[in-house]
Every structure is written in C-alpha cells, then in structure tokens.
Design a protein around this motif. Structure first.
Motif, PDB file in Angstrom:
ATOM      1  N   LYS A 254      53.168  44.985  45.103  1.00 21.52           N
ATOM      2  CA  LYS A 254      52.678  43.604  45.013  1.00 21.52           C
ATOM      3  C   LYS A 254      51.386  43.442  45.804  1.00 21.52           C
ATOM      4  CE  LYS A 254      55.325  40.082  45.298  1.00 21.52           C
ATOM      5  NZ  LYS A 254      56.295  39.069  45.754  1.00 21.52           N
ATOM      6  N   GLN A 255      51.332  44.056  46.985  1.00 22.30           N
ATOM      7  CA  GLN A 255      50.119  43.970  47.792  1.00 22.30           C
ATOM      8  C   GLN A 255      48.956  44.669  47.101  1.00 22.30           C
ATOM      9  OE1 GLN A 255      49.982  46.236  51.448  1.00 22.30           O
ATOM     10  NE2 GLN A 255      48.896  44.600  52.500  1.00 22.30           N
ATOM     11  N   THR A 256      49.215  45.817  46.484  1.00 25.03           N
ATOM     12  CA  THR A 256      48.164  46.549  45.773  1.00 25.03           C
ATOM     13  C   THR A 256      47.622  45.747  44.607  1.00 25.03           C
ATOM     14  OG1 THR A 256      49.221  48.645  46.390  1.00 25.03           O
ATOM     15  CG2 THR A 256      47.619  48.697  44.589  1.00 25.03           C
ATOM     16  N   SER A 257      48.523  45.094  43.872  1.00 23.29           N
ATOM     17  CA  SER A 257      48.070  44.287  42.736  1.00 23.29           C
ATOM     18  C   SER A 257      47.247  43.088  43.194  1.00 23.29           C
ATOM     19  CB  SER A 257      49.282  43.810  41.935  1.00 23.29           C
ATOM     20  OG  SER A 257      50.120  42.974  42.723  1.00 23.29           O
ATOM     21  N   MET A 258      47.609  42.508  44.362  1.00 22.20           N
ATOM     22  CA  MET A 258      46.835  41.384  44.893  1.00 22.20           C
ATOM     23  C   MET A 258      45.440  41.834  45.324  1.00 22.20           C
ATOM     24  SD  MET A 258      49.765  39.445  47.146  1.00 22.20           S
ATOM     25  CE  MET A 258      48.581  38.303  47.842  1.00 22.20           C
ATOM     26  N   ILE A 259      45.356  43.041  45.910  1.00 22.34           N
ATOM     27  CA  ILE A 259      44.046  43.556  46.328  1.00 22.34           C
ATOM     28  C   ILE A 259      43.166  43.823  45.118  1.00 22.34           C
ATOM     29  CG2 ILE A 259      42.896  45.514  47.419  1.00 22.34           C
ATOM     30  CD1 ILE A 259      45.245  45.700  49.329  1.00 22.34           C
ATOM     31  N   ARG A 260      43.754  44.346  44.047  1.00 23.00           N
ATOM     32  CA  ARG A 260      42.979  44.616  42.833  1.00 23.00           C
ATOM     33  C   ARG A 260      42.472  43.328  42.205  1.00 23.00           C
ATOM     34  NH1 ARG A 260      46.817  49.320  40.054  1.00 23.00           N
ATOM     35  NH2 ARG A 260      46.222  50.997  41.517  1.00 23.00           N
ATOM     36  N   LYS A 261      43.316  42.303  42.189  1.00 24.88           N
ATOM     37  CA  LYS A 261      42.875  41.018  41.654  1.00 24.88           C
ATOM     38  C   LYS A 261      41.772  40.425  42.515  1.00 24.88           C
ATOM     39  CE  LYS A 261      47.268  39.776  39.437  1.00 24.88           C
ATOM     40  NZ  LYS A 261      48.395  38.807  39.445  1.00 24.88           N
ATOM     41  N   LYS A 262      41.880  40.623  43.828  1.00 24.51           N
ATOM     42  CA  LYS A 262      40.865  40.093  44.727  1.00 24.51           C
ATOM     43  C   LYS A 262      39.517  40.778  44.510  1.00 24.51           C
ATOM     44  CE  LYS A 262      39.825  39.744  49.652  1.00 24.51           C
ATOM     45  NZ  LYS A 262      40.288  40.049  51.021  1.00 24.51           N
ATOM     46  N   ASP A 263      39.543  42.074  44.189  1.00 27.24           N
ATOM     47  CA  ASP A 263      38.304  42.820  44.009  1.00 27.24           C
ATOM     48  C   ASP A 263      37.638  42.543  42.667  1.00 27.24           C
ATOM     49  OD1 ASP A 263      38.643  43.953  46.469  1.00 27.24           O
ATOM     50  OD2 ASP A 263      39.654  45.747  45.710  1.00 27.24           O
ATOM     51  N   GLN A 264      38.385  41.978  41.702  1.00 29.55           N
ATOM     52  CA  GLN A 264      37.811  41.686  40.400  1.00 29.55           C
ATOM     53  C   GLN A 264      36.859  40.498  40.505  1.00 29.55           C
ATOM     54  OE1 GLN A 264      41.069  41.072  37.720  1.00 29.55           O
ATOM     55  NE2 GLN A 264      41.655  43.231  37.679  1.00 29.55           N
ATOM     56  N   PRO A 265      35.672  40.585  39.900  1.00 30.95           N
ATOM     57  CA  PRO A 265      34.726  39.459  39.962  1.00 30.95           C
ATOM     58  C   PRO A 265      35.224  38.259  39.164  1.00 30.95           C
ATOM     59  CG  PRO A 265      33.911  41.169  38.477  1.00 30.95           C
ATOM     60  CD  PRO A 265      35.138  41.736  39.136  1.00 30.95           C
ATOM     61  N   LYS A 266      35.251  37.113  39.805  1.00 31.26           N
ATOM     62  CA  LYS A 266      35.684  35.885  39.144  1.00 31.26           C
ATOM     63  C   LYS A 266      34.666  34.788  39.426  1.00 31.26           C
ATOM     64  CE  LYS A 266      40.630  36.901  39.433  1.00 31.26           C
ATOM     65  NZ  LYS A 266      41.952  36.423  39.901  1.00 31.26           N
ATOM     66  N   GLU A 267      34.542  33.891  38.479  1.00 32.40           N
ATOM     67  CA  GLU A 267      33.590  32.800  38.594  1.00 32.40           C
ATOM     68  C   GLU A 267      34.254  31.606  39.282  1.00 32.40           C
ATOM     69  OE1 GLU A 267      32.173  31.912  34.743  1.00 32.40           O
ATOM     70  OE2 GLU A 267      31.151  33.846  34.462  1.00 32.40           O
ATOM     71  N   ASN A 268      33.413  30.835  39.948  1.00 34.89           N
ATOM     72  CA  ASN A 268      33.834  29.585  40.588  1.00 34.89           C
ATOM     73  C   ASN A 268      34.924  29.799  41.649  1.00 34.89           C
ATOM     74  OD1 ASN A 268      32.049  28.191  38.866  1.00 34.89           O
ATOM     75  ND2 ASN A 268      33.640  27.999  37.281  1.00 34.89           N
ATOM     76  N   ILE A 269      34.896  30.949  42.302  1.00 34.48           N
ATOM     77  CA  ILE A 269      35.853  31.233  43.380  1.00 34.48           C
ATOM     78  C   ILE A 269      35.084  31.401  44.681  1.00 34.48           C
ATOM     79  CG2 ILE A 269      37.537  32.869  44.285  1.00 34.48           C
ATOM     80  CD1 ILE A 269      38.429  33.443  41.490  1.00 34.48           C
TER      81      ILE A 269
END
Length: 355
Positions: A254-269
């Motif tokens: 779960k922590q790894t998946s959260m880190i991967r989502k955090k590293d993905q570029p997202k707009e308006n964040i």
C-alpha cells in the motif's frame, strides 16, 4: 393513470438502485476488513518491540558498564576503588566522549536513512546494519578480558571508534524500524516506543543484578555486551520472519502504491514542501530537540559523576546509589510518561465519542 404507474415504476427503480448501492458498499467494506492479513504468532508486534529495545539497548549497556570503563582507565599503580572521587584523566573524560561518539553519528545516519528511505528497501537498510552491529558487539565482547593496562590510550581510541560505528548502524536500524512502524497501524508505533523504554529498564536491572552479585567489572561488562549481542541476533531473526509476513507485505505494498501515485504528474495539485510542514510544527520540533539536548548532555556525562552525600555507608549510598537513584529512576519515568500519554489519549477518545 399512466403518470401514476410511471411514478411507481420510477420509485421501484430508485429503491432497487438504493438497495444495490447499499449492498455494494457493505460488500466493499466487508471485503476491505477481511482483506487485511492477521499478524500470525504476533511476529510483527514482537519485532516492533525488539526494534525499540535494540535501538537503545547498545547505548544503555555502554553507559551502564561504568565500573568497567573506570576499571579500564584506572590508575594501575593503586588498588581499584569504583567509588573513589579521585579520577584519572581518561576516567574523567570518557563519559563525555562516549556521549558525543554515540549521539552525533547516530543523528547523522538517522538523517541519511531518511534521505535514502525511498531508494533502498527496508530489508537492505536494516538487516545489513544489524549484521554490522552484531559483529561490532562480538568484537567488543571479545576484548573484555584482554589486558590493556599498558595501552589505555589505544583502548580508549578503539572503544570510541567502535561506539561511533555501532551508533552509525543504529541510526539505520532505528530509522528503518520506526519507518516500518509508521507504515503499519498506529498501535505498532506504540509497541516500538514502549520497546525503547523497556530497553533502558532492562539495562538498569542488569546493572543492579551485577552489582548485587558483587561481580568483577570485566564479568559484568561481559554479561552486558553478551546480552546486547543476543538481543541483536534475536531482532535479526524476527526481522527476517517479518519480511515474510503477510501483514508486512500488505502494508508495504500500500505504501509503495501511494509513493508511485505521488510521483505521477498531476494537474491542479499543490505539493507541500518539507519547509512548509516545518513552519507548522517548528515550535514542537525545536522543543523536542532542546529537551533531548539537555537530557543527553546530562546523562551519562554528568550523572555518572554524582555521589551520595549521605553519611551512612551502605550499599544504597554506595554501589547501588547511581544505578537506582539515577539510571533506573530516569528510565522508569520515561515508561510511566508513555503510559500516562496513552491513558490520556484513551480518555479523550472516549469523551469525544460520548459528546
């Protein structure tokens, strides 16, 4: 009539839809609850306790073996008296050097661990330093019975270098263990913190038992360092078992998946920097730093020089005064404070639920 029938059909569709959503949500909640693996045989729980004990046990045993260090750096031309007020130069400065050699590399490598935490897996950041600590403590234990009376300065330098290396590795172990506890449910962080306080109490009790038994300084030091080595070996074994635990893999994934989502570029964040976080907590952070700064400056460098002013010459004012009045009381207060904090937190949660 047709409008009435259409309204009834629409209400039936809404009711079915609502029932479907309710069943879907209850199914999902049940699935999430059932999806969390159990901590079989309490392996992870015991490991968190051991991480807390191991992170401070080496430091505690080094400062508890005060008679051993005083014997090593004694004036060899006169009989050794552990309660003597006249100390040699090495006896007077050793505790201060020990405190600096312990805490400075410990803090530095604790920060290094935080920097590389996302680059190295916990298995590498913890198990290799644990193995290094075991080897260093085996070396420290092996030289207990080596005669160093003619080379006290060399022994002083070797001991300080060993302490630096042990505490550098300890920074990785505690940082990694606390990081794992932070990724698990919050009760595991409590196990880790309680283990730290328990490690200090175990060291104080070991010192008292050795003094009551009137053992020689070298024998008591051998007992201290052997006990620390055994605890390190047990921690290593339980950590290897934790790496195979389903609970560990569940929360690490779960922590790894959260880190991967955090590293993905997202707009308006809006990404919050560490400096912005520090500005919100700087009062509490500096308070903790200053409290530990003062307490660790006094313990053990100043505390080990304290003597009883009582005119009665008993075991309580002599050999047992320092371990009972200073070390054990200090560690017991830490553990009591932790339990008081948990009790207050529990009461506040209950009051919040009531109102």
């Amino acid at each position: 009539m047709q409008s009435d029938s259409e309204e009834k059909v629409s209400e039936m569709h809404d009711a079915l839809a609502a029932q479907h959503v309710t069943n879907y949500q209850s199914t999902e909640i049940k699935a999430v609850t059932q999806g969390v693996p159990k901590d079989r045989y309490h392996i992870v729980r015991i490991t968190m306790y051991l991480f807390g004990i191991t992170s401070l046990l080496p430091w505690n045993f080094f400062i508890q073996a005060n008679d051993y260090w005083m014997y090593r750096f004694r004036n060899v031309s006169v009989p050794f008296d552990p309660a003597a007020e006249d100390k040699t130069k090495l006896q007077a400065i050793f505790s201060s050097y020990l405190a600096i050699a312990s805490k400075v590399p410990y803090v530095i490598f604790l920060l290094v661990n935080a920097y590389v935490s996302n680059k190295l897996q916990p298995s590498k950041r913890i198990q290799w330093p644990l193995m290094a600590m075991i080897i260093l403590f085996l070396f420290t234990t092996a030289i207990v019975f080596v005669d160093t009376d003619n080379s006290q300065t060399t022994f002083f330098a070797v001991t300080i270098a060993t302490v630096v290396a042990i505490n550098a590795m300890c920074g990785f172990v505690q940082g990694g263990g606390t990081g794992i506890a932070g990724s698990l449910p919050k009760r595991y962080m409590g196990y880790n913190v309680n283990g730290m306080a328990l490690g200090g109490i175990l060291a104080s009790i070991a010192q008292i038992l050795s003094l009551v038994g009137n053992t020689k300084p070298a024998d008591s030091a051998f007992f201290y360092f052997t006990t620390a080595t055994v605890f390190l070996c047990i921690t290593f074994v339980f950590f290897r078992l934790t790496l195979r635990s389903e609970l560990y893999h569940y929360y690490m994934s779960k922590q790894t998946s959260m880190i991967r989502k955090k590293d993905q570029p997202k707009e308006n964040i809006h990404r919050v920097s560490n400096w912005e976080i520090f500005k919100q907590i700087w009062v509490y952070a500096l308070s903790i730093v200053f409290v530990f700064w003062v307490t660790l400056a006094a313990l053990p460098a100043v505390v080990v020089l304290v003597l009883s002013t009582s005119t009665e010459h008993t075991i309580w004012t002599g050999r047992l005064f320092l371990p009972m009045a200073c070390f054990l009381l200090f560690k017991r207060l830490i553990l009591s404070r932790l339990y008081i904090q948990y009790l207050i937190s529990f009461v506040l949660k209950k009051l919040k639920n009531l109102f």
